[in-house]
Design a protein around this motif. Structure first.
Motif, short mmCIF file in Angstrom:
data_model
loop_
_atom_site.label_atom_id
_atom_site.label_comp_id
_atom_site.label_asym_id
_atom_site.label_seq_id
_atom_site.Cartn_x
_atom_site.Cartn_y
_atom_site.Cartn_z
N GLU A 37 0.81 -1.22 0.00
CA GLU A 37 0.00 0.00 0.00
C GLU A 37 0.85 1.28 0.00
O GLU A 37 0.48 2.29 0.58
CB GLU A 37 -0.96 0.00 1.20
N GLY A 38 1.99 1.21 -0.67
CA GLY A 38 2.85 2.38 -0.80
C GLY A 38 3.83 2.58 0.33
O GLY A 38 4.64 3.51 0.27
N ASN A 61 5.77 6.44 3.25
CA ASN A 61 4.86 6.20 2.13
C ASN A 61 5.47 6.83 0.89
O ASN A 61 5.66 8.05 0.83
CB ASN A 61 3.48 6.80 2.41
N ILE A 62 5.83 5.99 -0.10
CA ILE A 62 6.55 6.49 -1.26
C ILE A 62 5.67 7.30 -2.20
O ILE A 62 6.17 7.97 -3.10
CB ILE A 62 7.22 5.34 -2.04
N GLU A 63 4.36 7.26 -1.98
CA GLU A 63 3.45 8.04 -2.82
C GLU A 63 3.14 9.40 -2.21
O GLU A 63 3.10 10.41 -2.91
CB GLU A 63 2.15 7.26 -3.05
N THR A 64 2.95 9.44 -0.89
CA THR A 64 2.55 10.69 -0.24
C THR A 64 3.69 11.39 0.48
O THR A 64 3.60 12.57 0.80
CB THR A 64 1.44 10.42 0.79
N VAL A 81 13.31 4.92 -2.84
CA VAL A 81 11.97 5.29 -3.29
C VAL A 81 11.85 5.16 -4.80
O VAL A 81 10.88 4.59 -5.32
CB VAL A 81 11.64 6.72 -2.84
N LEU A 82 12.82 5.69 -5.54
CA LEU A 82 12.75 5.65 -7.00
C LEU A 82 12.82 4.21 -7.53
O LEU A 82 12.20 3.89 -8.54
CB LEU A 82 13.86 6.50 -7.60
#
Length: 207
Positions: A37-38, A61-64, A81-82
């Protein structure tokens, strides 16, 4: 986000093993695992890896960009993260400083001795089954966005392991074990190349 602590425990154990194998110094190196879930768990900056506990890992959280934990994430957080963003199958990223691997890379890079090309292309089974495709990155400064882009781009192009001259190696895997296997294997290959070269120079092969 998964409530299971098992991936975090595996990461902590892997970092401890890398320390005892001499592939990272106490506060050097870093690692992460994908929790779902990110969310990832990543090692904190400046904490001795031989004593690291699962609860000390930083959750990100890599999205937020949301962070959970009282410590700062590793300086190489952008590379982690990348990598997860560019490789959907990635479940772990590890970064270590294997000394013989770095010495050989620097030697070839600086003076092109012994033979041109990639020193790890030995035909050893460890290269085929554990290391896979390896690449050398431009030695951008540690923690820089440029290094993060360089490493993750090489991963996205098919590399399992990326060597950064005078710095260290990054590896990704579909598990912590797979990422660690690549790092341990490249150092074993480096030791083989170094020992074989020394024995050849001393004419021991003729005995």
């Amino acid at each position: 986000m998964s409530s299971s602590a098992e991936p975090r425990e595996k990461l902590v154990n892997a970092m401890r093993e890398l320390f005892f194998l001499g592939l990272i110094n106490p506060r050097g190196g870093n690692g992460s695992v994908y929790l779902g879930e990110g969310w990832i768990a990543i090692t904190p900056s400046g904490v001795g890896k031989q004593w690291l506990k699962p609860e000390e890992l930083v959750l990100l959280n890599i999205e937020t960009g949301e962070l959970k934990g009282s410590l700062k994430p590793s300086i190489e957080v952008n590379a982690h993260v990348l990598t997860y963003k560019k490789i959907n199958r990635a479940r772990s990223v590890l970064h270590a400083h294997p000394p013989v691997t770095l010495a050989l890379t620097d030697l070839f890079h600086d003076r092109d001795v012994w033979r041109p090309g990639r020193w790890w292309e030995t035909g050893l089974i460890e290269v085929e089954y554990s290391v896979g495709k390896a690449e050398i990155a431009h030695p951008y400064p540690p923690g820089s966005v440029e290094l993060a882009n360089e490493v993750s781009d090489k991963f996205a192009s098919g590399a399992r392991l990326v060597i950064v001259p005078k710095h260290g190696v990054f590896a990704w895997g579909e598990s912590v074990e797979e990422a660690m296997d690549a790092i341990v294997a490249i150092e074993l290959v480096a030791k083989y190349v170094a020992v074989k070269s020394q024995l050849t120079r001393q004419n021991l092969l003729a005995l």
